[in-house]
Design a protein around this motif. Structure first.
Motif, PDB file in Angstrom:
ATOM      1  N   CYS A  45      44.893  67.141 -66.151  1.00 54.95           N
ATOM      2  CA  CYS A  45      46.067  67.033 -66.502  1.00 54.95           C
ATOM      3  C   CYS A  45      47.114  67.700 -65.514  1.00 54.95           C
ATOM      4  O   CYS A  45      46.508  68.413 -64.653  1.00 54.95           O
ATOM      5  CB  CYS A  45      46.224  67.761 -68.026  1.00 54.95           C
ATOM      6  SG  CYS A  45      45.833  69.765 -67.825  1.00 54.95           S
ATOM      7  N   SER A  46      48.236  67.749 -65.783  1.00 56.36           N
ATOM      8  CA  SER A  46      49.378  68.090 -64.786  1.00 56.36           C
ATOM      9  C   SER A  46      48.897  69.728 -64.726  1.00 56.36           C
ATOM     10  O   SER A  46      48.946  70.335 -63.645  1.00 56.36           O
ATOM     11  CB  SER A  46      50.815  67.900 -65.407  1.00 56.36           C
ATOM     12  OG  SER A  46      50.919  68.348 -66.642  1.00 56.36           O
ATOM     13  N   ARG A  47      48.692  70.520 -65.610  1.00 54.04           N
ATOM     14  CA  ARG A  47      48.714  71.999 -65.697  1.00 54.04           C
ATOM     15  C   ARG A  47      47.300  72.276 -64.742  1.00 54.04           C
ATOM     16  O   ARG A  47      47.170  73.122 -63.895  1.00 54.04           O
ATOM     17  CB  ARG A  47      48.320  72.641 -67.057  1.00 54.04           C
ATOM     18  CG  ARG A  47      49.287  72.810 -67.614  1.00 54.04           C
ATOM     19  CD  ARG A  47      49.331  73.744 -68.948  1.00 54.04           C
ATOM     20  NE  ARG A  47      48.988  75.238 -68.485  1.00 54.04           N
ATOM     21  CZ  ARG A  47      48.110  75.743 -68.822  1.00 54.04           C
ATOM     22  NH1 ARG A  47      47.266  75.315 -69.789  1.00 54.04           N
ATOM     23  NH2 ARG A  47      47.695  77.065 -68.520  1.00 54.04           N
ATOM     24  N   CYS A  48      46.393  71.355 -64.801  1.00 55.07           N
ATOM     25  CA  CYS A  48      45.007  71.717 -64.208  1.00 55.07           C
ATOM     26  C   CYS A  48      44.995  71.236 -62.779  1.00 55.07           C
ATOM     27  O   CYS A  48      44.187  71.450 -61.845  1.00 55.07           O
ATOM     28  CB  CYS A  48      43.945  71.012 -64.895  1.00 55.07           C
ATOM     29  SG  CYS A  48      43.387  71.859 -66.301  1.00 55.07           S
ATOM     30  N   ARG A  49      46.108  70.443 -62.464  1.00 60.70           N
ATOM     31  CA  ARG A  49      46.154  70.064 -61.079  1.00 60.70           C
ATOM     32  C   ARG A  49      47.043  71.045 -60.253  1.00 60.70           C
ATOM     33  O   ARG A  49      47.661  71.018 -59.128  1.00 60.70           O
ATOM     34  CB  ARG A  49      46.735  68.765 -60.788  1.00 60.70           C
ATOM     35  CG  ARG A  49      45.874  67.556 -61.233  1.00 60.70           C
ATOM     36  CD  ARG A  49      46.502  66.363 -60.681  1.00 60.70           C
ATOM     37  NE  ARG A  49      47.999  66.018 -60.922  1.00 60.70           N
ATOM     38  CZ  ARG A  49      48.404  65.675 -61.905  1.00 60.70           C
ATOM     39  NH1 ARG A  49      47.660  65.593 -62.895  1.00 60.70           N
ATOM     40  NH2 ARG A  49      49.904  65.604 -61.967  1.00 60.70           N
ATOM     41  N   HIS A  50      47.476  72.131 -61.210  1.00 63.61           N
ATOM     42  CA  HIS A  50      48.483  73.238 -60.764  1.00 63.61           C
ATOM     43  C   HIS A  50      50.048  72.496 -60.526  1.00 63.61           C
ATOM     44  O   HIS A  50      50.266  71.800 -61.152  1.00 63.61           O
ATOM     45  CB  HIS A  50      48.130  73.643 -59.461  1.00 63.61           C
ATOM     46  CG  HIS A  50      46.762  74.472 -59.599  1.00 63.61           C
ATOM     47  ND1 HIS A  50      45.726  74.167 -58.683  1.00 63.61           N
ATOM     48  CD2 HIS A  50      46.154  75.442 -60.401  1.00 63.61           C
ATOM     49  CE1 HIS A  50      44.636  74.645 -59.016  1.00 63.61           C
ATOM     50  NE2 HIS A  50      45.095  75.586 -60.031  1.00 63.61           N
TER      51      HIS A  50
END
Ligand SMILES: [Mn+2]
Ligand SMILES: [Mn+2]
Ligand SMILES: [Zn+2]
Ligand SMILES: [Zn+2]
Lengths: 143, 143
Positions: free
Chosen positions: A138-143
DNA sequence: TTTGAAATTGATAAACCGTCTCAAGAGGAT
DNA sequence: ATCCTCTTGAGACGGTTTATCAATTTCAAA
């Protein structure tokens, strides 16, 4: 103000039709389950252990499976774990699963559904069920 | 005339790179595996148990997993059973599985693949892997 | 070719996850 | 309140895959 839950009625009808009984455990588990979108039996067990420390894990499994039979839940096998999907207020959908944080996002795409039917027909099959899971970050986990 | 198999070279390279050894068992299992499109560890075990020395089930599992690491095989979880897919001569594909006779049909549909990417992007995800399995009845099983 | 360190094997134990068993307890129609 | 049936909780069990470990094999170096 304890509003009458539609799902409790669905369960009651299912129980009646199959000569099953409405127990304290079933009410408890249903109430807790309806607060979730997706949950594992193990997580449900730990969550309820705080309230009623004597709810057996077998009862959790039995009851979640009962909900599946009643059309309130659906067992989904994501990776290695089985999530019980609260489908009481949803139609068919598939899932995006974040391999980083475990977030589960639901989606519907009728174009994909149509193409699946097309593929099946082309190969002489009539589809009964299907599984579509997209695993990624997800976008959060890709920073 | 024992033609040199491309897959044997792929395995040899993988072994060399990881300081692993080419054993009689690994050769045997690879040869048998390459004759299959999809096969379970258990089926492979029974097929090979008759031959040669006796191959242990653990060795079958270890070796099939080794093939996965070498890019020769891919573990696919269909229903309850794990099929090892011989991908040495194939690109990405998904499956149609007959719930009647167990027949597995492979298909590729780039339009579906594209729509999956679209769904992922729309939700802020970057896909790493996906599973798409269509379960139904093949024409023979419907009579 | 012989040698020996390191990898591999086969048998079996163990882990994992969910279901089954069964005696004790609870539900609910009468 | 009764009583037959269903349900529960604890733990045994089952299928599948991995971990353990002593004995064996591989293969590079001598
Ligand atoms: Mn869902
Ligand atoms: Mn395949
Ligand atoms: Zn995430
Ligand atoms: Zn069929």
């Amino acid at each position: 103000m304890n509003k009458t839950l539609k799902e409790m009625d669905v369960l009651r009808q299912h129980l009646e039709k199959h000569q099953l009984k409405l127990t304290r455990q079933r009410e408890l588990i249903l109430t807790a389950f309806l607060r979730q979108e997706h949950i594992t039996a193990e997580a449900m067990y730990h969550q309820l252990a705080k309230k009623d420390p004597h709810l057996g894990l077998a009862t959790i499994y039995r009851t979640l499976n009962l909900f599946c039979e009643a059309g309130i839940a659906q067992a989904r096998h994501f990776g290695t774990q089985t999530q019980y999907d609260n489908i009481s207020h949803k139609g068919h959908h598939d899932h995006l699963i974040c391999t980083g944080c475990g977030t589960i996002v639901e989606f519907e795409n009728c174009e994909i559904e149509r193409l699946q039917e097309e593929v099946a027909t082309k190969n002489g099959f009539v589809i009964q069920t299907h599984r579509l899971e997209l695993y990624g970050l997800c976008s959060r986990c890709r920073h």
